[in-house]
Design a protein around this motif. Sequence first.
Motif, PDB file in Angstrom:
ATOM      1  N   ALA A  64     -27.397 -55.351 -37.029  1.00 53.35           N
ATOM      2  CA  ALA A  64     -28.984 -55.546 -36.714  1.00 53.35           C
ATOM      3  C   ALA A  64     -29.093 -56.683 -37.547  1.00 53.35           C
ATOM      4  N   ARG A  65     -30.300 -57.426 -37.247  1.00 51.53           N
ATOM      5  CA  ARG A  65     -30.639 -58.726 -38.159  1.00 51.53           C
ATOM      6  C   ARG A  65     -31.105 -58.167 -39.486  1.00 51.53           C
ATOM      7  N   GLU A  66     -30.789 -59.213 -40.464  1.00 51.47           N
ATOM      8  CA  GLU A  66     -30.950 -58.648 -41.945  1.00 51.47           C
ATOM      9  C   GLU A  66     -32.575 -58.750 -42.246  1.00 51.47           C
ATOM     10  N   SER A  67     -32.790 -57.917 -43.004  1.00 49.75           N
ATOM     11  CA  SER A  67     -34.378 -57.788 -43.192  1.00 49.75           C
ATOM     12  C   SER A  67     -34.763 -58.946 -44.352  1.00 49.75           C
ATOM     13  N   ALA A  68     -36.091 -59.223 -44.509  1.00 51.02           N
ATOM     14  CA  ALA A  68     -36.405 -59.920 -45.759  1.00 51.02           C
ATOM     15  C   ALA A  68     -36.002 -59.356 -47.155  1.00 51.02           C
ATOM     16  N   GLU A  69     -36.086 -57.990 -47.092  1.00 55.06           N
ATOM     17  CA  GLU A  69     -35.634 -57.577 -48.334  1.00 55.06           C
ATOM     18  C   GLU A  69     -34.172 -57.806 -48.757  1.00 55.06           C
ATOM     19  N   VAL A  70     -33.379 -57.862 -47.852  1.00 56.30           N
ATOM     20  CA  VAL A  70     -31.837 -58.227 -48.288  1.00 56.30           C
ATOM     21  C   VAL A  70     -31.829 -59.824 -48.610  1.00 56.30           C
ATOM     22  N   THR A  71     -32.661 -60.706 -47.698  1.00 55.79           N
ATOM     23  CA  THR A  71     -32.557 -62.268 -48.169  1.00 55.79           C
ATOM     24  C   THR A  71     -33.214 -62.194 -49.439  1.00 55.79           C
ATOM     25  N   ASP A  72     -34.081 -61.287 -50.118  1.00 58.10           N
ATOM     26  CA  ASP A  72     -34.812 -61.552 -51.120  1.00 58.10           C
ATOM     27  C   ASP A  72     -33.930 -60.854 -52.402  1.00 58.10           C
ATOM     28  N   HIS A  73     -32.569 -60.708 -52.013  1.00 53.91           N
ATOM     29  CA  HIS A  73     -31.571 -59.986 -53.154  1.00 53.91           C
ATOM     30  C   HIS A  73     -31.746 -58.704 -53.419  1.00 53.91           C
ATOM     31  N   ARG A  74     -32.388 -57.798 -52.693  1.00 54.15           N
ATOM     32  CA  ARG A  74     -32.721 -56.412 -53.091  1.00 54.15           C
ATOM     33  C   ARG A  74     -31.515 -55.671 -52.502  1.00 54.15           C
ATOM     34  N   GLN A  75     -31.104 -54.752 -53.139  1.00 53.27           N
ATOM     35  CA  GLN A  75     -30.226 -53.556 -52.865  1.00 53.27           C
ATOM     36  C   GLN A  75     -30.611 -52.606 -51.749  1.00 53.27           C
TER      37      GLN A  75
END
Length: 129
Positions: A64-75
Amino acid sequence: MIALPLSKSAIATPLALPLFLLLTAVAAFAPTLAHAGPCSATIDQLQAVVDSRIDTTAGTGGMARESAEVTDHRQPTPESIARAEKELGEGTGYGQALTLLGQARQADQAGDEATCGKLVDAARGALTR
């Protein structure tokens, strides 16, 4: 060879560090031990099973597409992974199992063994769906 005078603190230093580490470990685990309820061990075992299944599904399932949480460097958390897997139609019982385990922990901390046991059984059932 140069001899240096030893102070009392220099003699105590070899014992101070192990003692400090021991006291730190006891202090760190004291809250956990004090709040262990009647079915804490069962909850922890089932939590490990759920986490393992989530990891396995995440590693072998669809993408699936990466969420905004992932691009904000959240685990990612087990809950966020389960939510993403549900959106992909995979591991639909994982989110429900995690919710039930959270409720079981609350019942466990309250000392309500009967409710805790029912919730743990329901969480096991959610894994088979």
